[in-house]
Motif scaffolding. Structure first.
Motif, PDB file in Angstrom:
ATOM      1  N   THR A  48       0.815  -1.212   0.000  1.00  0.00           N
ATOM      2  CA  THR A  48       0.000   0.000   0.000  1.00  0.00           C
ATOM      3  C   THR A  48       0.850   1.264   0.000  1.00  0.00           C
ATOM      4  OG1 THR A  48      -0.110   0.062   2.425  1.00  0.00           O
ATOM      5  CG2 THR A  48      -1.809  -1.196   1.273  1.00  0.00           C
ATOM      6  N   PHE A  49       2.183   1.158  -0.129  1.00  0.00           N
ATOM      7  CA  PHE A  49       2.993   2.365  -0.001  1.00  0.00           C
ATOM      8  C   PHE A  49       2.776   3.280  -1.211  1.00  0.00           C
ATOM      9  CE2 PHE A  49       6.724   1.863  -2.823  1.00  0.00           C
ATOM     10  CZ  PHE A  49       6.580   0.538  -3.212  1.00  0.00           C
ATOM     11  N   SER A  50       3.039   4.572  -0.986  1.00  0.00           N
ATOM     12  CA  SER A  50       2.659   5.605  -1.951  1.00  0.00           C
ATOM     13  C   SER A  50       3.484   5.526  -3.235  1.00  0.00           C
ATOM     14  CB  SER A  50       2.835   6.982  -1.318  1.00  0.00           C
ATOM     15  OG  SER A  50       4.186   7.194  -0.952  1.00  0.00           O
ATOM     16  N   VAL A  51       2.848   5.929  -4.323  1.00  0.00           N
ATOM     17  CA  VAL A  51       3.484   5.905  -5.636  1.00  0.00           C
ATOM     18  C   VAL A  51       3.206   7.228  -6.339  1.00  0.00           C
ATOM     19  CG1 VAL A  51       3.602   4.753  -7.877  1.00  0.00           C
ATOM     20  CG2 VAL A  51       3.165   3.423  -5.820  1.00  0.00           C
ATOM     21  N   ALA A  52       4.207   7.753  -7.031  1.00  0.00           N
ATOM     22  CA  ALA A  52       4.046   9.001  -7.785  1.00  0.00           C
ATOM     23  C   ALA A  52       4.302   8.750  -9.262  1.00  0.00           C
ATOM     24  CB  ALA A  52       5.012  10.057  -7.260  1.00  0.00           C
ATOM     25  N   GLU A  53       3.614   9.495 -10.103  1.00  0.00           N
ATOM     26  CA  GLU A  53       3.813   9.526 -11.546  1.00  0.00           C
ATOM     27  C   GLU A  53       3.837   8.132 -12.182  1.00  0.00           C
ATOM     28  OE1 GLU A  53       6.408  12.688 -13.032  1.00  0.00           O
ATOM     29  OE2 GLU A  53       7.019  13.048 -10.961  1.00  0.00           O
ATOM     30  N   PRO A  54       2.795   7.330 -11.970  1.00  0.00           N
ATOM     31  CA  PRO A  54       2.769   5.989 -12.570  1.00  0.00           C
ATOM     32  C   PRO A  54       2.597   6.043 -14.084  1.00  0.00           C
ATOM     33  CG  PRO A  54       0.657   6.484 -11.581  1.00  0.00           C
ATOM     34  CD  PRO A  54       1.564   7.622 -11.211  1.00  0.00           C
ATOM     35  N   PHE A  55       3.145   5.030 -14.776  1.00  0.00           N
ATOM     36  CA  PHE A  55       2.967   4.926 -16.218  1.00  0.00           C
ATOM     37  C   PHE A  55       3.084   3.458 -16.618  1.00  0.00           C
ATOM     38  CE2 PHE A  55       7.414   5.636 -15.346  1.00  0.00           C
ATOM     39  CZ  PHE A  55       8.108   4.827 -16.227  1.00  0.00           C
ATOM     40  N   TRP A  56       2.498   3.124 -17.743  1.00  0.00           N
ATOM     41  CA  TRP A  56       2.448   1.737 -18.191  1.00  0.00           C
ATOM     42  C   TRP A  56       3.769   1.308 -18.821  1.00  0.00           C
ATOM     43  CZ3 TRP A  56      -1.243  -1.684 -17.042  1.00  0.00           C
ATOM     44  CH2 TRP A  56      -2.494  -1.215 -16.653  1.00  0.00           C
ATOM     45  N   ALA A  57       4.119   0.046 -18.604  1.00  0.00           N
ATOM     46  CA  ALA A  57       5.240  -0.565 -19.297  1.00  0.00           C
ATOM     47  C   ALA A  57       4.800  -0.982 -20.694  1.00  0.00           C
ATOM     48  CB  ALA A  57       5.734  -1.777 -18.511  1.00  0.00           C
ATOM     49  N   ALA A  58       5.731  -1.517 -21.491  1.00  0.00           N
ATOM     50  CA  ALA A  58       5.408  -1.957 -22.838  1.00  0.00           C
ATOM     51  C   ALA A  58       4.330  -3.028 -22.807  1.00  0.00           C
ATOM     52  CB  ALA A  58       6.666  -2.481 -23.524  1.00  0.00           C
ATOM     53  N   ASN A  59       3.427  -2.952 -23.757  1.00  0.00           N
ATOM     54  CA  ASN A  59       2.332  -3.919 -23.902  1.00  0.00           C
ATOM     55  C   ASN A  59       1.403  -3.948 -22.691  1.00  0.00           C
ATOM     56  OD1 ASN A  59       3.415  -4.771 -26.421  1.00  0.00           O
ATOM     57  ND2 ASN A  59       4.866  -6.084 -25.327  1.00  0.00           N
ATOM     58  N   ASP A  60       1.468  -2.906 -21.853  1.00  0.00           N
ATOM     59  CA  ASP A  60       0.577  -2.787 -20.697  1.00  0.00           C
ATOM     60  C   ASP A  60       0.675  -3.978 -19.747  1.00  0.00           C
ATOM     61  OD1 ASP A  60      -0.263  -0.480 -21.953  1.00  0.00           O
ATOM     62  OD2 ASP A  60      -2.009  -1.423 -22.871  1.00  0.00           O
ATOM     63  N   THR A  61       1.847  -4.597 -19.682  1.00  0.00           N
ATOM     64  CA  THR A  61       2.019  -5.785 -18.849  1.00  0.00           C
ATOM     65  C   THR A  61       2.362  -5.448 -17.403  1.00  0.00           C
ATOM     66  OG1 THR A  61       4.336  -5.894 -19.552  1.00  0.00           O
ATOM     67  CG2 THR A  61       2.742  -7.206 -20.794  1.00  0.00           C
ATOM     68  N   ALA A  62       2.788  -4.223 -17.152  1.00  0.00           N
ATOM     69  CA  ALA A  62       3.163  -3.808 -15.797  1.00  0.00           C
ATOM     70  C   ALA A  62       3.041  -2.297 -15.694  1.00  0.00           C
ATOM     71  CB  ALA A  62       4.584  -4.260 -15.462  1.00  0.00           C
TER      72      ALA A  62
END
Length: 219
Positions: A48-62
């Motif tokens: 549950t720890f905080s995350v900033a500026e998330p974005f998708w990896a290639a092919n939306d796998t991660a």
């Protein structure tokens, strides 16, 4: 008469005190009925720890994201499964980071980096492999770099920053060859040039230009 007024004042003070106590009691009662939950400071092992500026990896796998690290005073890159679970540490160093952007082919990440406290200056542009290896500075010289954009073939990046020339400082566009880290200015002059992006074929760039301090836009 003096005694009478003294007694009346004491009665009024007593009423005020009792009213305040009753109001406080109601407030305390309300707090007890709807307590504010104070969450503990999370640790890196906690999903549950905080995350900033998330974005998708290639092919939306991660999903990639930035998480502050008190040990090194920098920001870590983590990878998350879209289905949940424990995040995986991808890269850690002592620099604060912002504005990460994945290359179109999904193999590299470009981002701003600087020592903590200087991040807003965006003093450095870094590129690393998507697996966190080989992070390196491609900043040509000191500046305030922003608006990092990838070429469609993932072989170049452009960004803009403050450049001093002939005693004047203006935003200019810089292009970097990803394979060699060679950087060069692609605009010059006595007006600002910034916010560049590649055409889909990769052989042309559109950008804003002709802006001076008294303008709210450009050409």
């Amino acid at each position: 008469l003096a005694v009478y007024f003294t007694m009346k004042i004491h009665q009024q003070i007593k009423i005020i005190i009792l009213s305040a106590a009753a109001t406080l009691g109601m407030a305390c009662s309300s707090v007890k009925e709807s307590p504010v939950e104070i969450l503990p400071i999370p640790n890196p092992g906690d999903t549950t720890f905080s995350v900033a500026e998330p974005f998708w990896a290639a092919n939306d796998t991660a999903i990639y994201g930035l998480h502050g690290n008190f040990e090194t005073d920098g920001d870590d890159f983590y990878m998350f499964s879209p289905g949940g679970g424990k995040p995986k540490l991808v890269m850690r160093d002592s620099l604060a980071k912002s504005h990460p952007i994945l290359s179109p082919d999904g193999t590299k990440i470009a981002y701003n980096a600087a020592p903590r406290g200087w991040l807003l200056s965006r003093a450095h542009v870094f590129i690393m492999n998507a697996d966190g290896s080989n992070p390196h500075d491609v900043t040509p010289f000191g500046g305030n770099w922003r608006e990092i954009r990838w070429s469609p073939d993932s072989k170049k990046i452009i960004f803009s920053g403050r450049v001093e020339e002939e005693g004047e400082i203006h935003h200019q566009l810089v292009i970097v060859d990803v394979a060699t880290s060679e950087a060069k200015l692609i605009t010059r002059g006595k007006t600002d040039n910034f916010d560049g992006s590649f055409i889909s074929s990769g052989d042309k760039i559109v950008f804003e230009s002709g802006r001076i301090l008294t303008d709210d836009g450009g050409k």
